[in-house]
Scaffold this motif. Structure first.
Motif, PDB file in Angstrom:
ATOM      1  N   ILE A 218       0.837  -1.203   0.000  1.00  0.00           N
ATOM      2  CA  ILE A 218       0.000   0.000   0.000  1.00  0.00           C
ATOM      3  C   ILE A 218       0.873   1.255   0.000  1.00  0.00           C
ATOM      4  O   ILE A 218       0.601   2.222  -0.713  1.00  0.00           O
ATOM      5  CB  ILE A 218      -0.947  -0.014   1.214  1.00  0.00           C
ATOM      6  N   ARG A 219       1.925   1.197   0.780  1.00  0.00           N
ATOM      7  CA  ARG A 219       2.827   2.367   0.802  1.00  0.00           C
ATOM      8  C   ARG A 219       3.458   2.584  -0.570  1.00  0.00           C
ATOM      9  O   ARG A 219       3.652   3.710  -1.015  1.00  0.00           O
ATOM     10  CB  ARG A 219       3.939   2.181   1.844  1.00  0.00           C
ATOM     11  N   ALA A 220       3.817   1.482  -1.228  1.00  0.00           N
ATOM     12  CA  ALA A 220       4.421   1.589  -2.560  1.00  0.00           C
ATOM     13  C   ALA A 220       3.427   2.199  -3.543  1.00  0.00           C
ATOM     14  O   ALA A 220       3.791   3.034  -4.374  1.00  0.00           O
ATOM     15  CB  ALA A 220       4.881   0.223  -3.044  1.00  0.00           C
ATOM     16  N   SER A 221       2.166   1.805  -3.422  1.00  0.00           N
ATOM     17  CA  SER A 221       1.143   2.374  -4.309  1.00  0.00           C
ATOM     18  C   SER A 221       0.988   3.870  -4.070  1.00  0.00           C
ATOM     19  O   SER A 221       0.850   4.650  -5.014  1.00  0.00           O
ATOM     20  CB  SER A 221      -0.199   1.682  -4.086  1.00  0.00           C
ATOM     21  N   ALA A 222       0.989   4.259  -2.785  1.00  0.00           N
ATOM     22  CA  ALA A 222       0.860   5.680  -2.453  1.00  0.00           C
ATOM     23  C   ALA A 222       2.008   6.469  -3.073  1.00  0.00           C
ATOM     24  O   ALA A 222       1.824   7.547  -3.642  1.00  0.00           O
ATOM     25  CB  ALA A 222       0.840   5.866  -0.941  1.00  0.00           C
ATOM     26  N   ARG A 223       3.178   5.892  -2.980  1.00  0.00           N
ATOM     27  CA  ARG A 223       4.367   6.534  -3.519  1.00  0.00           C
ATOM     28  C   ARG A 223       4.270   6.648  -5.037  1.00  0.00           C
ATOM     29  O   ARG A 223       4.634   7.642  -5.633  1.00  0.00           O
ATOM     30  CB  ARG A 223       5.570   5.683  -3.137  1.00  0.00           C
ATOM     31  N   GLN A 224       3.774   5.579  -5.649  1.00  0.00           N
ATOM     32  CA  GLN A 224       3.635   5.561  -7.094  1.00  0.00           C
ATOM     33  C   GLN A 224       2.650   6.650  -7.546  1.00  0.00           C
ATOM     34  O   GLN A 224       2.879   7.337  -8.523  1.00  0.00           O
ATOM     35  CB  GLN A 224       3.136   4.165  -7.514  1.00  0.00           C
ATOM     36  N   ILE A 225       1.570   6.798  -6.784  1.00  0.00           N
ATOM     37  CA  ILE A 225       0.589   7.841  -7.111  1.00  0.00           C
ATOM     38  C   ILE A 225       1.265   9.200  -7.075  1.00  0.00           C
ATOM     39  O   ILE A 225       1.077  10.041  -7.953  1.00  0.00           O
ATOM     40  CB  ILE A 225      -0.593   7.803  -6.119  1.00  0.00           C
ATOM     41  N   ARG A 226       2.083   9.382  -6.070  1.00  0.00           N
ATOM     42  CA  ARG A 226       2.762  10.674  -5.959  1.00  0.00           C
ATOM     43  C   ARG A 226       3.675  10.918  -7.150  1.00  0.00           C
ATOM     44  O   ARG A 226       3.719  12.000  -7.721  1.00  0.00           O
ATOM     45  CB  ARG A 226       3.571  10.733  -4.674  1.00  0.00           C
ATOM     46  N   LEU A 227       4.422   9.873  -7.531  1.00  0.00           N
ATOM     47  CA  LEU A 227       5.356  10.036  -8.646  1.00  0.00           C
ATOM     48  C   LEU A 227       4.617  10.287  -9.957  1.00  0.00           C
ATOM     49  O   LEU A 227       5.093  11.011 -10.819  1.00  0.00           O
ATOM     50  CB  LEU A 227       6.242   8.798  -8.780  1.00  0.00           C
TER      51      LEU A 227
END
Lengths: 345, 113
Positions: A218-227
């Motif tokens: 989930i954290r990786a997805s959040a980060r991906q959204i940001r990028l």
């Protein structure tokens, strides 16, 4: 009395001249620190200005040789312009991104500390552990939610900006079909008209809807959204959509129905080179593939020195019926891989 | 005891992280304070956050360093072009002067004739 005044003034003199001027000289000595990139950027701007001025002077000269050198210099500056534009853009993007990373850093750390505290410790150890795991998941989900909300706010801001810039360029209010759509708007029509932008919005929504199961996922997805919601990504999607639209027009208008593959490919490439925008600032080696409304699939690659290579890789439908020579040429060779299936046929 | 060492390790990496160093003193103090009573899980999660953000910070810094090098090369090229032209110009000016003086000498000779 006078002596008292003297001391009073002396006091003031010492006070004003003392620590304050010291503080000033100290800050003037340090100043806001210039990063290596800022320094390189400033020097590049200076060098460009100098060469530009010199070129102008030489071009105005009576001596034809000097004039020729002036044009050479001008060319040297112009050839660096697109590279520099890209660098400057990237530089300001990175600045914004760095601020964003920092904000995320403090926010996430605050949230982790705060949310864990709101969890009242249960007495049984296993239960407590289970509760914690659940809570870590909650923290991640709340970060994801925040990130998604921020992403949409950012995207809306970019859309608003892009639209106002477009209106300024056209010098009039935009019609509803000219407006760039935000992530909230209906995406079905967007998918054919602005495939790259629609794909970007879809990807972000998909990451939010299916972020994974574990905390790390989930954290990786959040980060991906940001990028994905960096202004650079948004602008790239818009630029690519614009390029596809223009390319389709160029391909449609340069096809000669009586001529074969090679001739038409050269014609398309020439047509693109002649009125290069919006491909001008694209990097060397970039390539685009599109299928026109009539059914012609073309792959365009940008080469060195603003030369383009067009390759007709497929033909079907109306295009096949109306360009017999081209269809014949294409059927000679084994069929190549078809264009991206996302484009309409 | 173990929690104490973990907390110490956490504070060390917090203070070593560039994102933390860029904060104002007030924010730095606040972050340290809110982790005073943190437990193991919090510390682990926070540590993960610190290292992820640090990686992003470093990536951005690397990219900026690359951009700086690119710009330096650009500046160097332009300066070289300017320098080369200046040299050619100087030669040209000298040739012009020579031509002029030859012309002047010839004119003087004609006048003498």
């Amino acid at each position: 009395m006078k002596l008292f005044e003297f001391f009073q003034n002396l006091d003031r003199l010492v006070f004003m001249g003392g620590p304050e001027s010291f503080a000033q000289s100290e800050s003037a000595g340090k100043g806001p620190k210039e990063t290596p990139l800022e320094k390189a950027n400033r020097e590049a701007a200076q060098a460009m200005k100098r060469v530009e001025n010199r070129a102008k002077e030489l071009i105005g000269s009576k001596n034809p040789r000097k004039r020729a050198w002036g044009h050479q210099l001008k060319k040297a500056v112009d050839s660096q312009a697109s590279l520099r534009k890209r660098i400057v853009e990237k530089k300001s993007q990175n600045k914004v991104l760095a601020r964003h990373v920092q904000r995320q850093f403090t926010n996430a750390l605050r949230r982790i500390a705060r949310m864990e505290k709101s969890f009242g410790g249960s007495k049984v150890d296993t239960e407590r552990k289970k509760g914690r795991e659940k809570l870590l998941l909650l923290v991640s989900k709340s970060i994801l939610k925040d990130e998604y909300r921020d992403a949409n706010v950012r995207l809306m801001k970019y859309v608003k900006n892009a639209n106002s810039q477009k209106a300024k360029k056209y010098q009039r209010a935009l019609g509803s079909s000219e407006l760039i759509e935000g992530p909230q708007e209906n995406r079905s029509s967007m998918r054919s008209r602005k495939p790259n932008l629609a794909r970007l919005y879809d990807k972000i929504d998909d990451l939010y809807a299916n972020p994974g199961k574990t905390t790390a996922e989930i954290r990786a997805s959040a980060r991906q959204i940001r990028l994905l919601t960096r202004s650079a990504v948004f602008r790239e999607a818009l630029a690519n959509d614009q390029i596809l639209k223009k390319l389709e027009y160029w391909v449609d208008t340069s096809i000669d129905p009586k001529k074969g593959k090679k001739y038409n490919e050269a014609r398309i490439a020439r047509r693109i080179r002649r009125s290069e925008e919006p491909l001008f600032s694209a990097e060397v080696g970039s390539s685009w593939e599109l299928t026109t409304y009539a059914g012609l699939t073309v792959r365009v690659t940008k080469g060195k020195d603003h030369r383009y290579k067009a390759e007709i890789t497929g033909i079907k439908g109306f295009a096949k019926e109306s360009n017999s020579a081209l269809a014949r040429d294409l059927s000679k060779k084994p069929r190549r891989k078809r264009a991206s299936p996302r484009r309409r046929a | 005891m173990t929690n104490q060492t973990k907390k110490k390790a956490f504070l060390d990496s917090l203070e070593a992280s560039k994102n933390f160093q860029e904060l104002t003193t007030k924010d730095q103090e606040e972050l340290k304070l809110i982790y005073r009573d943190a437990d193991e899980d919090q510390l682990a999660l926070a540590l993960e956050e610190i290292s992820m953000d640090e990686a992003e910070y470093v990536a951005l810094e690397d990219e900026n360093a690359k951009l700086a090098t690119e710009q330096e090369a650009l500046t160097k090229n332009l300066k070289q072009a300017l320098h080369d032209t200046q040299k050619k110009e100087m030669d040209e000016n000298m040739a012009e002067d020579k031509k002029e003086s030859a012309k002047a000498a010839e004119a003087a000779l004609h006048e003498l004739d």
